[in-house]
Design an enzyme around this catalytic site. Structure first.
Site, short mmCIF file in Angstrom:
data_model
loop_
_atom_site.label_atom_id
_atom_site.label_comp_id
_atom_site.label_asym_id
_atom_site.label_seq_id
_atom_site.Cartn_x
_atom_site.Cartn_y
_atom_site.Cartn_z
N ASP A 42 0.86 -1.17 0.00
CA ASP A 42 0.00 0.00 0.00
C ASP A 42 0.91 1.24 0.00
O ASP A 42 2.14 1.13 0.08
CB ASP A 42 -0.97 0.00 1.20
CG ASP A 42 -2.18 0.89 0.92
OD1 ASP A 42 -2.14 1.70 -0.03
OD2 ASP A 42 -3.19 0.78 1.65
C1 BGC Z 1 -5.05 3.22 0.19
C2 BGC Z 1 -5.16 2.22 -0.93
C3 BGC Z 1 -5.06 2.92 -2.25
C4 BGC Z 1 -3.76 3.68 -2.29
C5 BGC Z 1 -3.51 4.41 -3.60
C6 BGC Z 1 -3.85 4.12 0.04
O1 BGC Z 1 -3.84 5.16 0.96
O2 BGC Z 1 -5.01 2.54 1.41
O3 BGC Z 1 -6.34 1.49 -0.82
O4 BGC Z 1 -5.17 2.02 -3.30
O5 BGC Z 1 -3.76 4.65 -1.26
O6 BGC Z 1 -4.30 5.50 -3.74
#
Ligand code: BGC
Length: 748
Positions: free
Chosen positions: A278
């Site tokens: 993530d």
């Molecule tokens: C989130 C993810 C997301 C990623 C990209 C993160 O803060 O937890 O679910 O895909 O950002 O935007």
């Protein structure tokens, strides 16, 4: 007979041909990947493991040097083509980029939030919605969508409850798989397919206190029986990639969790797709206090087989040194690169790296809007409807539409709408006005509050006077989109701001009041529930909120949604969920000692007590699986055909369902079971199957449920998955609280 055999043989042959073809295909990828790996420098290999944001300062240069494998958040098709051209035409080996984006519930056409989609209990429709989202995203050059989120949660305070499919693992698994199928279509190489990225592995929805990113302390059996099964289901459905989670699980950050990622996901489940971290979750392992520095974070992530690092820089800064020191082998890097290149090949990016916008159906076309509308309609859960106040009677000639969410085009779209636009949204007020025009109904609108959380009621006196001269009040309340979603958690989930006061004021006029609640989570409103004649829970319905809700309010379609999550009466009851345990002292109405009935100086007793709150008892406000319709259904003739199945047999249950009311409508018939006792105590009920069926008045149908007894198991105290022989209850009903109890027995 011979005919049947030849048909079967043909089917087997066809299956082999398809199988052989895809084997050959991946073999041919293997050869091409081997060839590429031989040509790649270590720097270029590490480059494939790096994902950067579209606005990264020296993006072009990094792409040209082969130091980036993927870019997220670049969705301008001109820019996507431009950077893809740099990768393909200007980098040494011409490896295309994976363009990723959070395609969470639609792209430009915004569908209901995933929690709303779960309320449809209609995975086929959710799959259609995901296909719409994929086609629109792919038309702009995006070929990787960071969804579905299948984090089971039991906490509506957690803002991201909006983004998943609720509290039940079967629902999360089924809807997650539907999104995977919708995104990936029949083949990833279809230019309108995008790779799914199932997230967040794992236990992200178990955040302590519903505070985002927080610690997940979870028992091993809940982890294996509740959290992980949906992931396995989506992998079986062919999910191309998985995203790790921000949280730690019992002390180990998910992004460096060797047992979960390496041992379970790769070795035991055989997942060969891409594992993406993530956003900065690799470097955050240091913040968690799990690693001393960025280098060790990179080490932990690579050991756990994280293939690609999103946003943080630990891989690019440390992998080379780790390889030189012999702590990470080049083979480990090659394996990760192979997985990433395989996905690029499967998506057809080497042959067709550029999206061709002109060849795609238009964004927001009628078909897409129609799917969005149907999803929005089916997501609406009717929680109350006294005296048939809904659908709005033709005798109603003047309606007071009240509330900030009647005309909030941005907020009706919900959280995570990077590519949605409020200009496309049709609001409830717009649609109701449109409808009313043709019917000679007068509409008076009062916003009532600036925002859902504003305290001051606007133009109190005129509002009340207008309510008084109306036949009916349609309230649109709830919460704005920014009050749920990532890191937008609430400690108090009751209707915010001046909404309760406004509602009480409206109620003083004595007119029938219908509340439509738009929200990203279950909100609590018990104090004002008695003043409401009807309640529609609409979540955040997306672009087509207006037309969808107008059809429901005026009876063009009947509501058919069912709750995918339990609604507490009060925030203090959380966690409250349908598949809880029995305890040794289960609560009952008779044993609930009500706060205000307790006499002064009552003696403390230890006998006859049960598990409940003095003030809020033990019941939720609304149960999982609950939802009303304009019509009534009768479920009868429930029959378990084999009441003594062996493990491995299929349990066959049939039931008759009849529409005994006046409207056409859809009902969700749900099957629950309970194992009476086991080597570990079992939940009081567990959802096993369901079917949604539309019936005209008077129409009936027999439903057949086939339940694989293998699916009735759990992890025993030795952490072995077992299906135990013994007695089970079974219910067929239209919520987790209905249906007559039946029995069956699993025999050895
Ligand atoms: C989130 C993810 C997301 C990623 C990209 C993160 O803060 O937890 O679910 O895909 O950002 O935007």
């Amino acid at each position: 007979m011979n005919k049947i055999i030849s048909v079967l043989l043909l089917a087997v042959l066809a299956f082999c041909l398809v199988g052989c073809e895809s084997n050959q295909q991946s073999k041919s990828f293997d050869k091409q990947i081997d060839k590429l790996l031989k040509q790649m420098t270590i720097e270029e290999k590490i480059g494939q493991l790096i994902q950067k944001n579209g606005d990264h300062s020296n993006l072009d240069e990094l792409i040209r040097e082969g130091r980036i494998g993927s870019v997220l958040n670049q969705v301008d098709p001109i820019q996507v083509t431009r950077i893809q051209k740099i990768a393909v035409e200007e980098s040494r080996l011409g490896i295309p980029l994976l363009i990723g984006r959070d395609v969470i519930h639609g792209f430009r056409t915004i569908l209901p939030i995933p929690l709303g989609q779960a309320a449809t209990w209609n995975p086929d429709l959710v799959e259609q919605g995901a296909r719409v989202a994929a086609t629109e995203a792919a038309s702009q050059g995006v070929r990787w969508g960071f969804a579905p989120m299948i984090d089971v949660t039991r906490d509506p305070r957690w803002g991201r409850i909006a983004e998943g499919f609720g509290e039940d693992h079967l629902l999360n698994g089924l809807f997650g798989s539907a999104v995977v199928r919708g995104f990936q279509g029949d083949s990833l190489s279809d230019p309108s397919s995008i790779a799914a990225c199932v997230k967040h592995f794992a236990a992200y929805g178990w955040a302590e206190g519903g505070r985002d990113y927080n610690t997940a302390n979870i028992s091993e059996n809940d982890l294996y029986d509740i959290i992980l099964p949906p992931f396995k289901m989506t992998i079986d459905a062919g999910a191309a990639s998985i995203m790790t989670a921000f949280n730690e699980i019992n002390g180990v950050p998910a992004t460096g969790h060797f047992p979960l990622l390496n041992t379970l996901l790769r070795d035991q489940w055989g997942f060969n797709g891409v594992v993406l971290s993530d956003w900065e979750s690799v470097s955050q392992m240091q913040v968690h206090g799990y690693t001393p520095n960025a280098k060790e974070s990179a080490y932990k992530a690579i050991q756990a087989t994280v293939d690609m690092e999103m946003a943080s820089t630990t891989f690019e800064e440390n992998l080379m040194a780790l390889i030189e020191e012999g702590r990470v082998t080049e083979k480990q890097i090659d394996d990760a690169v192979r997985r990433i290149l395989t996905l690029k090949f499967k998506l057809g990016l080497f042959d067709n790296p550029y999206g061709h916008t002109a060849e795609f159906p238009q964004l927001l076309n009628d078909n897409h809007l129609d799917v969005a509308k149907r999803l929005a309609q089916e997501s609406v859960v009717m929680l109350k409807n006294v005296n048939g106040v809904l659908p709005v009677s033709s005798s109603v000639k003047r309606i007071a539409v009240i509330g900030p969410l009647a005309e909030a085009p941005h907020d009706q779209l919900g959280t995570w709408i990077f590519d949605g636009k409020k200009e496309d949204a049709i609001t409830p007020l717009q649609s109701i006005r449109e409808y009313a025009k043709g019917k000679g109904i007068e509409i008076i609108y009062h916003r009532g509050l600036e925002l859902s959380r504003s305290l001051e009621i606007l133009n109190k006196n005129t509002l009340l006077n207008d309510v008084k001269r109306s036949d009916l009040v349609l309230l649109f309340i709830g919460e704005e989109s920014i009050l749920s979603g990532e890191s937008h958690c609430l400690a108090d989930i009751s209707l915010l701001g001046g909404q309760i006061e406004m509602l009480k004021l409206v109620a003083t006029a004595g007119k029938p009041v219908v509340a439509t609640i738009l929200a990203g989570r279950p909100v609590t409103f018990e104090v004002v529930e008695p003043s409401l004649d009807a309640i529609l829970y609409a979540w955040h319905p997306g672009t087509m909120a207006g037309p969808a809700l107008t059809d429901i309010l005026f009876g063009v379609v009947s509501p058919s949604g069912k709750l995918p999550v339990t609604f507490p009466r009060h925030v203090g009851q959380i966690p409250i969920y349908y598949n809880h345990k029995m305890t040794g002292k289960p609560a009952s109405d008779e044993t609930w000692e009500r706060l205000h009935d307790i006499p002064a100086e009552a003696p403390q007793l230890s006998i006859g007590n049960t598990s409940h709150y003095l003030d809020y008892g033990f019941e939720p406000m609304y149960s999982f699986g609950f939802g009303l319709s304009y019509t009534q259904f009768e479920i009868s003739s429930v029959k378990i055909h084999n009441t003594e199945p062996k493990v491995g047999d299929t349990l066959m249950v049939t039931a008759q369902i009849k529409n005994v009311g006046q409207f056409e409508g859809a009902e969700v018939v749900q099957v629950y079971t309970r194992q009476l006792f086991g080597s570990r105590t079992r939940p009081v009920k567990e959802l096993r199957d369901f079917k949604k069926i539309t019936l005209k008045p008077g129409q009936s149908e027999e439903l057949v449920f086939l339940i694989d007894t293998h699916s009735l198991g759990f992890h025993n105290p030795d952490m072995k998955y077992v299906v135990e022989s013994g007695n089970y209850y079974l219910w067929v009903g239209n919520s987790s609280r209905s249906g007559e109890k039946m029995e069956f027995q699993i025999v050895n």
